[in-house]
Design a protein around this motif. Sequence first.
Motif, PDB file in Angstrom:
ATOM      1  N   GLY A  28       0.822  -1.205   0.000  1.00 60.91           N
ATOM      2  CA  GLY A  28       0.000   0.000   0.000  1.00 60.91           C
ATOM      3  C   GLY A  28       0.850   1.246   0.000  1.00 60.91           C
ATOM      4  O   GLY A  28       2.039   1.213  -0.315  1.00 60.91           O
ATOM      5  N   VAL A  29       0.215   2.361   0.386  1.00 56.01           N
ATOM      6  CA  VAL A  29       0.898   3.651   0.348  1.00 56.01           C
ATOM      7  C   VAL A  29       1.185   4.206   1.732  1.00 56.01           C
ATOM      8  O   VAL A  29       1.867   5.211   1.859  1.00 56.01           O
ATOM      9  N   GLY A  30       0.664   3.592   2.800  1.00 52.92           N
ATOM     10  CA  GLY A  30       1.035   3.976   4.160  1.00 52.92           C
ATOM     11  C   GLY A  30       0.267   5.129   4.748  1.00 52.92           C
ATOM     12  O   GLY A  30       0.857   6.127   5.157  1.00 52.92           O
ATOM     13  N   MET A  31      -1.047   4.990   4.796  1.00 50.02           N
ATOM     14  CA  MET A  31      -1.867   6.037   5.403  1.00 50.02           C
ATOM     15  C   MET A  31      -3.134   5.438   5.987  1.00 50.02           C
ATOM     16  O   MET A  31      -3.548   4.346   5.600  1.00 50.02           O
ATOM     17  N   LYS A  32      -3.719   6.170   6.929  1.00 47.61           N
ATOM     18  CA  LYS A  32      -5.054   5.854   7.427  1.00 47.61           C
ATOM     19  C   LYS A  32      -5.987   6.894   6.851  1.00 47.61           C
ATOM     20  O   LYS A  32      -5.620   8.082   6.760  1.00 47.61           O
ATOM     21  N   ILE A  33      -7.177   6.458   6.463  1.00 45.83           N
ATOM     22  CA  ILE A  33      -8.141   7.394   5.901  1.00 45.83           C
ATOM     23  C   ILE A  33      -9.462   7.288   6.650  1.00 45.83           C
ATOM     24  O   ILE A  33      -9.740   6.296   7.309  1.00 45.83           O
ATOM     25  N   SER A  34     -10.252   8.323   6.512  1.00 45.08           N
ATOM     26  CA  SER A  34     -11.583   8.360   7.093  1.00 45.08           C
ATOM     27  C   SER A  34     -12.505   9.010   6.074  1.00 45.08           C
ATOM     28  O   SER A  34     -12.056   9.730   5.180  1.00 45.08           O
ATOM     29  N   GLU A  35     -13.792   8.751   6.225  1.00 40.08           N
ATOM     30  CA  GLU A  35     -14.766   9.364   5.322  1.00 40.08           C
ATOM     31  C   GLU A  35     -15.598  10.361   6.111  1.00 40.08           C
ATOM     32  O   GLU A  35     -16.196  10.029   7.130  1.00 40.08           O
ATOM     33  N   VAL A  36     -15.605  11.603   5.676  1.00 44.77           N
ATOM     34  CA  VAL A  36     -16.417  12.645   6.281  1.00 44.77           C
ATOM     35  C   VAL A  36     -17.397  13.116   5.213  1.00 44.77           C
ATOM     36  O   VAL A  36     -16.977  13.619   4.176  1.00 44.77           O
ATOM     37  N   ARG A  37     -18.678  12.885   5.487  1.00 45.86           N
ATOM     38  CA  ARG A  37     -19.748  13.071   4.515  1.00 45.86           C
ATOM     39  C   ARG A  37     -19.427  12.223   3.288  1.00 45.86           C
ATOM     40  O   ARG A  37     -19.462  11.025   3.362  1.00 45.86           O
ATOM     41  N   ASP A  38     -19.071  12.815   2.183  1.00 42.78           N
ATOM     42  CA  ASP A  38     -18.751  12.027   0.987  1.00 42.78           C
ATOM     43  C   ASP A  38     -17.291  12.203   0.564  1.00 42.78           C
ATOM     44  O   ASP A  38     -16.919  11.874  -0.542  1.00 42.78           O
ATOM     45  N   THR A  39     -16.454  12.710   1.478  1.00 42.88           N
ATOM     46  CA  THR A  39     -15.065  13.024   1.162  1.00 42.88           C
ATOM     47  C   THR A  39     -14.113  12.124   1.944  1.00 42.88           C
ATOM     48  O   THR A  39     -14.299  11.895   3.133  1.00 42.88           O
ATOM     49  N   ILE A  40     -13.083  11.627   1.270  1.00 43.55           N
ATOM     50  CA  ILE A  40     -12.051  10.814   1.901  1.00 43.55           C
ATOM     51  C   ILE A  40     -10.937  11.735   2.380  1.00 43.55           C
ATOM     52  O   ILE A  40     -10.376  12.515   1.604  1.00 43.55           O
ATOM     53  N   GLY A  84      -2.473  -2.688  -3.180  1.00 42.24           N
ATOM     54  CA  GLY A  84      -2.209  -3.413  -4.415  1.00 42.24           C
ATOM     55  C   GLY A  84      -0.850  -4.084  -4.369  1.00 42.24           C
ATOM     56  O   GLY A  84      -0.198  -4.145  -3.330  1.00 42.24           O
ATOM     57  N   GLU A  85      -0.446  -4.562  -5.508  1.00 45.97           N
ATOM     58  CA  GLU A  85       0.850  -5.228  -5.619  1.00 45.97           C
ATOM     59  C   GLU A  85       1.972  -4.258  -5.276  1.00 45.97           C
ATOM     60  O   GLU A  85       1.939  -3.091  -5.665  1.00 45.97           O
ATOM     61  N   VAL A  86       2.967  -4.767  -4.576  1.00 45.12           N
ATOM     62  CA  VAL A  86       4.136  -3.969  -4.219  1.00 45.12           C
ATOM     63  C   VAL A  86       4.837  -3.504  -5.489  1.00 45.12           C
ATOM     64  O   VAL A  86       4.899  -4.223  -6.480  1.00 45.12           O
ATOM     65  N   ASP A  87       5.319  -2.267  -5.461  1.00 42.72           N
ATOM     66  CA  ASP A  87       6.076  -1.634  -6.543  1.00 42.72           C
ATOM     67  C   ASP A  87       5.232  -1.257  -7.756  1.00 42.72           C
ATOM     68  O   ASP A  87       5.765  -1.055  -8.841  1.00 42.72           O
ATOM     69  N   THR A  88       3.920  -1.148  -7.578  1.00 45.15           N
ATOM     70  CA  THR A  88       3.066  -0.644  -8.660  1.00 45.15           C
ATOM     71  C   THR A  88       2.720   0.813  -8.366  1.00 45.15           C
ATOM     72  O   THR A  88       2.579   1.194  -7.203  1.00 45.15           O
ATOM     73  N   PRO A  89       2.579   1.643  -9.402  1.00 50.43           N
ATOM     74  CA  PRO A  89       2.288   3.063  -9.172  1.00 50.43           C
ATOM     75  C   PRO A  89       0.801   3.309  -8.923  1.00 50.43           C
ATOM     76  O   PRO A  89      -0.064   2.566  -9.377  1.00 50.43           O
ATOM     77  N   VAL A  90       0.536   4.367  -8.180  1.00 53.04           N
ATOM     78  CA  VAL A  90      -0.827   4.841  -7.965  1.00 53.04           C
ATOM     79  C   VAL A  90      -0.766   6.370  -7.910  1.00 53.04           C
ATOM     80  O   VAL A  90       0.131   6.943  -7.301  1.00 53.04           O
ATOM     81  N   LYS A  91      -1.700   7.021  -8.602  1.00 53.73           N
ATOM     82  CA  LYS A  91      -1.710   8.479  -8.666  1.00 53.73           C
ATOM     83  C   LYS A  91      -2.856   9.014  -7.810  1.00 53.73           C
ATOM     84  O   LYS A  91      -4.001   8.591  -7.960  1.00 53.73           O
TER      85      LYS A  91
END
Length: 182
Positions: A28-40, A84-91
């Motif tokens: 992964g990318v190393g973060m925790k996320i939360s959803e507030v209303r409809d926003t991540i 996802g798979e290690v070493d794959t890009p995500v934008k």
Amino acid sequence: SSLDPYTKVLMGKSKENYEILARGKYGGVGMKISEVRDTIIITQVFEDSPSYFEGLLAGDMILKIDSVSTVGLGRSKTVKLLKGEVDTPVKLHVYRNPGKIRKEFTLRRSDIKVKQVPYFGLNNDNIGYIKLTKFSKNSSSEFRDALISMSSDGMKGLVIDLRYNGGGLLRESINILDFLLE
């Protein structure tokens, strides 16, 4: 039907979550996320992770992942896009409120090692405090290291913070108890 109420059979997504728990890491990318209303919203960025090194911050709002809008997408679907798979890009397309800036980050997924003891320390009275977030692989070794460190600094008592601890592997919780009980 003959099992106790705390035992579950794991299949599908539950099995994947268990494997992350048992290995203590994921791609992964190393973060925790939360959803507030409809926003991540990013609530925490893990040290030594792609998110940390690229400069993402807690409070950043994720608008898009690759070409998929996250507005109204939901937390669980967003997490699937981030992992996802290690070493794959995500934008990531991010909105940063102080300054009202839209930024684009390209991250490479890596093995994310989840720290189960994110904090420990002694107060002025030498009472130790250990925050334990989950009983997964390496929880007991992280707990032991914290305990040894504080003991060598003169710890007189200990508070173990299990608030928001989601449980986990029984053998890890037993290993932790072995450090505390004869």
